[in-house]
Scaffold this motif. Structure first.
Motif, PDB file in Angstrom:
ATOM      1  N   PHE A   1       0.841  -1.209   0.000  1.00  0.00           N
ATOM      2  CA  PHE A   1       0.000   0.000   0.000  1.00  0.00           C
ATOM      3  C   PHE A   1       0.868   1.248   0.000  1.00  0.00           C
ATOM      4  CE2 PHE A   1      -1.973   3.360   2.567  1.00  0.00           C
ATOM      5  CZ  PHE A   1      -3.111   3.613   1.802  1.00  0.00           C
TER       6      PHE A   1
ATOM      7  N   ASP B   1       2.763   1.737  -3.345  1.00  0.00           N
ATOM      8  CA  ASP B   1       1.872   2.217  -4.406  1.00  0.00           C
ATOM      9  C   ASP B   1       1.495   3.685  -4.203  1.00  0.00           C
ATOM     10  OD1 ASP B   1       1.960  -0.278  -5.518  1.00  0.00           O
ATOM     11  OD2 ASP B   1       0.035  -0.947  -4.690  1.00  0.00           O
ATOM     12  N   GLN B   2       1.295   4.076  -2.946  1.00  0.00           N
ATOM     13  CA  GLN B   2       0.842   5.432  -2.676  1.00  0.00           C
ATOM     14  C   GLN B   2       1.967   6.460  -2.769  1.00  0.00           C
ATOM     15  OE1 GLN B   2      -2.371   6.610  -1.888  1.00  0.00           O
ATOM     16  NE2 GLN B   2      -2.999   4.577  -2.611  1.00  0.00           N
ATOM     17  N   ARG B   3       3.166   6.075  -2.368  1.00  0.00           N
ATOM     18  CA  ARG B   3       4.252   7.050  -2.233  1.00  0.00           C
ATOM     19  C   ARG B   3       5.377   6.863  -3.244  1.00  0.00           C
ATOM     20  NH1 ARG B   3       4.328   9.377   3.083  1.00  0.00           N
ATOM     21  NH2 ARG B   3       6.595   9.596   2.923  1.00  0.00           N
ATOM     22  N   ASP B   4       5.287   5.794  -4.054  1.00  0.00           N
ATOM     23  CA  ASP B   4       6.322   5.525  -5.054  1.00  0.00           C
ATOM     24  C   ASP B   4       7.697   5.434  -4.402  1.00  0.00           C
ATOM     25  OD1 ASP B   4       7.372   4.956  -7.528  1.00  0.00           O
ATOM     26  OD2 ASP B   4       7.671   7.065  -8.070  1.00  0.00           O
TER      27      ASP B   4
END
Length: 814
Positions: free
Chosen positions: A458, A461-464
């Motif tokens: 998670f 994906d959200q913060r690369d």
């Protein structure tokens, strides 16, 4: 689809017609058509196999009776057939058992026992009887006399292949000159083309059974081959053991669970397995609980500055107990919780139970089950306070989980992870834990790893950002180490037996637990000393070494590997080394290339140990014999013929370690021998040039020839022994021993004198038929000397010998 396939089943009654042609197959009938599986695939090999099975049985029988084996093997030609006779001096076989032992396949006393024996399946000797009757049409003729009986029993029998039962042709009493033992006579279609394999089997049997006396008579031998006993020491007696927890497989474990009389898993472990006592069973159960129930995550108790008050929460949860009792109960719970670095839910339950009992005793107030449950829930809520700001009705949310997880994740991951990523993973994981539905935060290892992976994915994906497998595994290890094994009672035996997953968890727990190696009293290894003695008895060599490994376990069965090496001497130097393979003291003559022992020997880099190895792999070359013996309660053969060991990694590892242990001694021997050879060559050169140099010096300088006595010893750092005389009629003899080396030398010096010596210094004198042996055992420190003296008549002759130091390091001028 073919026309036959398309119409199959359309005709009524086809299934019944097929079923009518099906019947049970007797094991004897099966092997009648598959003789090759038992090692009877040709006349040459069949004869060797028959000898092997009979001799193996004889050795087992005599050893079990505590009798030193005397085994007689005779092969004679009878027309188109060969007659094989094997006699032993064992305890004999009772009349009731004899027909079944020789006339029924898969009949024996050792298949269900866990102790070392040559025979295991109850097939071997009855298979030889079957081969005999199939190829010659003649029954087996067996004479046996149990110890203590005045008459022997004589049987003639064949095997009924339809029923796998003995068919007795003759049954009578007879006289026999042996006081006890068994004799079997088989007539079979055979030939002597495998004579070398037969001789190898007999010779190798003598090597690993030095306590046995074996005699072989066969066509073409002018004199029988006799292998005398090398020791009167029988192999150690073996005892049956239970299986080892590290060796059983899932199906076997379930079968054992279904058959046991134990109710609890702890009792089952202690009753059914070796090396499992109460303490070990508890360790297994702890590991089983971790898999079956999971562990509970332990959290830091809230600090004073944090927005949590365990005492107040507990006090609010208690009603109708009076202020004093309530305050005492709440404060003691909070104080005990605060004394823990971390606390899990089950520990909190124990604290509340204990404090409730103590306060009740002090105040006469009863804190019942409902009060305790309320107190536990209130205290746990304070310890694990969590509120997600995104879902909160106001901005005042409490979150103790994220900070705790942040500290753990930060310590577990590398310094390259920025604090923002670490905090994001901690927040995501705290959210998943809090919303997971189990307020106790109980997870199996697999579930914990899944939660961490989902939280990390998670965040990535959200913060690369990066949070890879290594970081996730480190976090899982860190959290798992903070989790506590739960106190829940494990399921009983019946429940585990009926649940494949639970049985698998128990098996994994058993394998994970550190358990002592199985006892070795079920095994009778040859021992390194007797391996070496056997090699010395049958091979004339320059070097011998042997090694016996400690017991290991495979498939629930303990095993021991032994190895021996003989090198040089009269061992042929041409071609590959001789490989001798054994299992439970039985030589493995055939299928060398299919055997795990051979594979291991080929895989070793023998050049490192001083042997040639063309191409750097395969069997080494040179004048050497390499023997390997595997002793086990259940040897894993590749087939029923028991010719080769299966490739079992645990056994292969031990074979390699045993061989390398003996090979290291060979390497030291060869290195030392090469060093001594160089030393001899150097001494030879010095011995030639020193006198020439002395003569040349005298010639050039015009002076007397220099005294070079002792120079060679000093140059070579040798031990020198020189003889000096003083006197006329009575000669004082001095042996001067000088140690020019850099190590202390323990010597044994013997001087043989033709006349009676007197006044010897610190030595012994022995008169043997007119010669006197003077012996000294001096220890000469490095760089020092010793003098040995005595007096003797002037016409005496002398002959000195020195032991305790290599000849290449010794210079004698005496």
């Amino acid at each position: 689809m073919t026309s036959i396939q398309s119409t199959l089943g359309e005709e009524e009654g086809i299934a019944e017609e097929l079923a009518a042609g099906q019947r049970e197959i007797s094991i004897a009938e099966f092997f009648e058509k598959n003789k090759h599986m038992l090692g009877f695939d040709s006349g040459a090999r069949g004869l060797v196999t028959a000898v092997k099975e009979a001799v193996d049985n004889a050795l087992d029988a005599t050893e079990e009776a505590g009798v030193l084996p005397d085994i007689y093997v005779e092969i004679t030609e009878v027309g188109d057939y060969y007659r094989l006779v094997i006699e032993d001096n064992g305890p004999g076989i009772t009349k009731e058992q004899l027909p079944k032992v020789f006339g029924k396949l898969l009949y024996g006393s050792r298949f269900h026992t866990r102790e070392q024996s040559r025979g295991q399946q109850g097939i071997g000797i009855s298979a030889a009887v079957l081969y005999s009757q199939l190829t010659s049409g003649q029954p087996a003729k067996i004479t046996s006399r149990p110890k203590g009986q005045s008459r022997a029993q004589y049987f003639e029998l064949i095997i009924d292949t339809d029923t796998n039962e003995p068919e007795i042709k003759a049954d009578e009493e007879t006289s026999w000159d042996r006081p006890h033992g068994t004799r079997i006579e088989l007539e079979m279609e055979a030939n002597m083309r495998a004579r070398s394999q037969l001789h190898d089997y007999i010779k190798h049997t003598a090597v690993v059974n030095p306590h046995a006396r074996i005699e072989l008579r066969e066509p073409g031998l002018d004199e029988p081959l006799k292998f005398e006993r090398g020791t009167d020491q029988l192999p150690a007696e073996t005892s049956e053991i239970r299986p080892h927890p590290h060796g059983v497989e899932l199906g076997t474990l379930i079968k054992m669970l279904e058959a046991t009389d134990s109710y609890s898993i702890s009792g089952f472990l202690q009753e059914e397995f070796t090396r499992v006592g109460k303490k070990t069973a508890d360790s297994v159960l702890a590991n089983f609980r971790d898999r079956h129930f999971g562990r509970e995550l332990a959290w830091r108790p809230p600090d004073a500055h944090e927005d949590a008050d365990v005492a107040a929460a507990v006090a609010d949860a208690v009603s109708n107990k009076g202020a004093a009792a309530t305050d005492a109960f709440a404060s003691r719970v909070a104080e005990t919780v605060g004394n823990h670095d971390r606390i899990a839910h089950a520990e909190l339950v124990g604290i509340v139970e204990t404090v409730a009992e103590e306060v009740a005793a002090d105040t006469d107030k009863t804190f019942g089950a409902t009060v305790r449950e309320n107190a536990i829930a209130a205290a746990w809520t304070e310890i694990t306070a969590y509120g997600d700001a995104e879902d909160a009705a106001d901005d005042e949310t409490r979150d103790l989980l994220t900070a705790d997880l942040h500290a753990v994740i930060e310590d577990a991951t590398s310094t390259r992870k920025d604090d923002g990523t670490v905090r994001a993973v901690a927040e995501a994981l705290a959210r998943r834990f809090a919303n997971g539905g189990d307020e106790r935060f109980r997870f199996t290892r697999a579930n914990l790893e899944r939660e961490i992976a989902d939280a990390a994915t998670f965040v990535v994906d959200q913060r690369d950002v990066s949070f890879g497998e290594t970081a996730r595994e480190n976090v899982a290890d860190a959290l798992w180490s903070l989790m506590e094994t739960v106190p829940d009672d494990p399921p009983n035996v019946d429940a585990v037996a009926g649940n494949r997953d639970a049985a698998a968890e128990l098996l994994e727990a058993m394998r994970e637990t550190d358990i002592l190696a199985p006892p070795t009293d079920c095994l009778a290894p040859i021992t390194a000393d007797l391996v070496e003695a056997g090699l010395r008895k049958e091979f004339t060599a320059d070097f011998y070494a042997a090694a016996t490994r400690d017991a290991e376990v495979h498939g629930g069965d303990p095993f021991i590997v032994e190895a021996g090496i003989a090198y040089g001497g009269e061992i042929p130097a041409d071609g590959s080394v001789e490989v001798m393979r054994f299992a439970n003291r039985v030589p493995l003559v055939y299928q060398r290339g299919a055997c795990a022992t051979t594979d291991v020997i080929k895989s070793i880099g023998w050049r490192n140990y001083g042997l040639d190895q063309p191409g750097g792999s395969g069997l080494p070359s040179g004048p050497a014999v390499i023997m390997v013996h595997v002793a086990s309660t259940n040897v894993p053969f590749t087939s029923e013929s028991k010719d080769a060991l299966a490739n079992i990694p645990e056994i292969e590892d031990e074979i390699e370690l045993a061989i390398r242990e003996a090979a290291r001694e060979l390497k030291s021997f060869l290195n030392k021998r090469r060093s001594m050879q160089k030393r001899r060559e150097k001494q030879d050169v010095l011995g030639r040039i020193l006198p020439e140099m002395a003569d040349k010096v005298a010639e050039v300088t015009g002076r007397e020839r220099p005294d070079i006595d002792g120079a060679l010893a000093r140059i070579m750092n040798n031990v020198s022994v020189e003889r000096e005389f003083d006197g006329d009629d009575e000669v004082a003899v001095t042996l001067r021993v000088e140690n020019h080396s850099d190590t202390n030398e323990d010597l044994e010096i013997t001087d043989i004198v033709s006349a009676k010596p007197t006044d010897p210094s610190d030595g012994t004198v022995v008169d043997m038929d007119g010669e006197w042996f003077l012996q000294w055992k001096p220890t000469v420190p490095a760089g020092e000397e010793a003098t040995l003296t005595y007096t003797v008549a002037d016409d005496a002759d002398f002959d000195v010998s020195v032991d305790g130091v290599e000849a290449e390091k010794l210079t004698v001028n005496a």
